[in-house]
Every structure is written in C-alpha cells, then in structure tokens.
Design a protein around this motif. Sequence first.
Motif, PDB file in Angstrom:
ATOM      1  N   LYS A 196       0.823  -1.211   0.000  1.00  0.00           N
ATOM      2  CA  LYS A 196       0.000   0.000   0.000  1.00  0.00           C
ATOM      3  C   LYS A 196       0.855   1.259   0.000  1.00  0.00           C
ATOM      4  N   ASP A 197       2.072   1.162   0.519  1.00  0.00           N
ATOM      5  CA  ASP A 197       2.958   2.323   0.627  1.00  0.00           C
ATOM      6  C   ASP A 197       3.857   2.527  -0.592  1.00  0.00           C
TER       7      ASP A 197
ATOM      8  N   ILE B 151       3.656   5.061  -6.875  1.00  0.00           N
ATOM      9  CA  ILE B 151       3.338   4.779  -8.272  1.00  0.00           C
ATOM     10  C   ILE B 151       4.574   5.001  -9.148  1.00  0.00           C
ATOM     11  N   GLY B 152       5.269   6.094  -8.945  1.00  0.00           N
ATOM     12  CA  GLY B 152       6.456   6.401  -9.745  1.00  0.00           C
ATOM     13  C   GLY B 152       7.536   5.343  -9.627  1.00  0.00           C
ATOM     14  N   ASP B 153       7.729   4.813  -8.416  1.00  0.00           N
ATOM     15  CA  ASP B 153       8.727   3.755  -8.212  1.00  0.00           C
ATOM     16  C   ASP B 153       8.345   2.491  -8.970  1.00  0.00           C
ATOM     17  N   MET B 154       7.056   2.145  -8.924  1.00  0.00           N
ATOM     18  CA  MET B 154       6.603   0.941  -9.633  1.00  0.00           C
ATOM     19  C   MET B 154       6.794   1.076 -11.132  1.00  0.00           C
ATOM     20  N   LEU B 155       6.474   2.242 -11.663  1.00  0.00           N
ATOM     21  CA  LEU B 155       6.583   2.448 -13.107  1.00  0.00           C
ATOM     22  C   LEU B 155       8.027   2.377 -13.578  1.00  0.00           C
ATOM     23  N   GLN B 156       8.965   2.790 -12.746  1.00  0.00           N
ATOM     24  CA  GLN B 156      10.378   2.701 -13.114  1.00  0.00           C
ATOM     25  C   GLN B 156      10.853   1.254 -13.140  1.00  0.00           C
TER      26      GLN B 156
ATOM     27  N   GLU C 196       2.299   9.544  -5.466  1.00  0.00           N
ATOM     28  CA  GLU C 196       1.257   8.942  -4.636  1.00  0.00           C
ATOM     29  C   GLU C 196       1.584   7.486  -4.342  1.00  0.00           C
ATOM     30  N   SER C 197       1.133   7.044  -3.183  1.00  0.00           N
ATOM     31  CA  SER C 197       1.247   5.623  -2.862  1.00  0.00           C
ATOM     32  C   SER C 197       0.102   4.885  -3.551  1.00  0.00           C
TER      33      SER C 197
ATOM     34  N   LEU D 259      -6.179  -4.367  -6.170  1.00  0.00           N
ATOM     35  CA  LEU D 259      -5.178  -3.734  -7.024  1.00  0.00           C
ATOM     36  C   LEU D 259      -3.773  -4.238  -6.694  1.00  0.00           C
ATOM     37  N   ILE D 260      -3.453  -4.331  -5.430  1.00  0.00           N
ATOM     38  CA  ILE D 260      -2.131  -4.818  -5.011  1.00  0.00           C
ATOM     39  C   ILE D 260      -1.917  -6.255  -5.475  1.00  0.00           C
TER      40      ILE D 260
END
Length: 66
Positions: free
Chosen positions: A7-8, A11-16, A41-42, A57-58
């Motif tokens: 949950k934490d 979004i930007g980290d995941m996309l990278q 955003e988380s 979603l997770i």
Amino acid sequence: MKVQVTKDTLIGDMLQLDRGIGVILMQSGMGCVGCLAAKGESVEQAAAVHGIDVDFLIEKLNEVAE
C-alpha cells in the motif's frame, strides 16, 4: 529481483521498475498514471482517489511484478 508491491509503494517507483504495471493501473481506472501527482502517490492513496479496492489492485500489481 522480485519486487513486492504494498500500500505504501509509490506509483512512480513501480513504473520505473516495470512499465507493464502502467497497463494494470490504467485498466483499473487510473488514466492519469503519467501525471506528476500520480508519481508521488502511494498505491493506497491513488486507489482511494479513484475508488478502487486497494487489496485487489495490489494483488494484480504483484502478479505483474513477479
């Protein structure tokens, strides 16, 4: 390296890490994945803004991250 989305997770980290995650987010109703606000955003915050079940979603994001 296996990535675990929580949950934490931002979004930007995941996309990278994996661009395929963007497809899942957009299919879930997050059409603004590329906007600057979304990147900071988380997952939990983004799901709340868009009225999406964060646990579902997770689960989907972790399937792609494997």
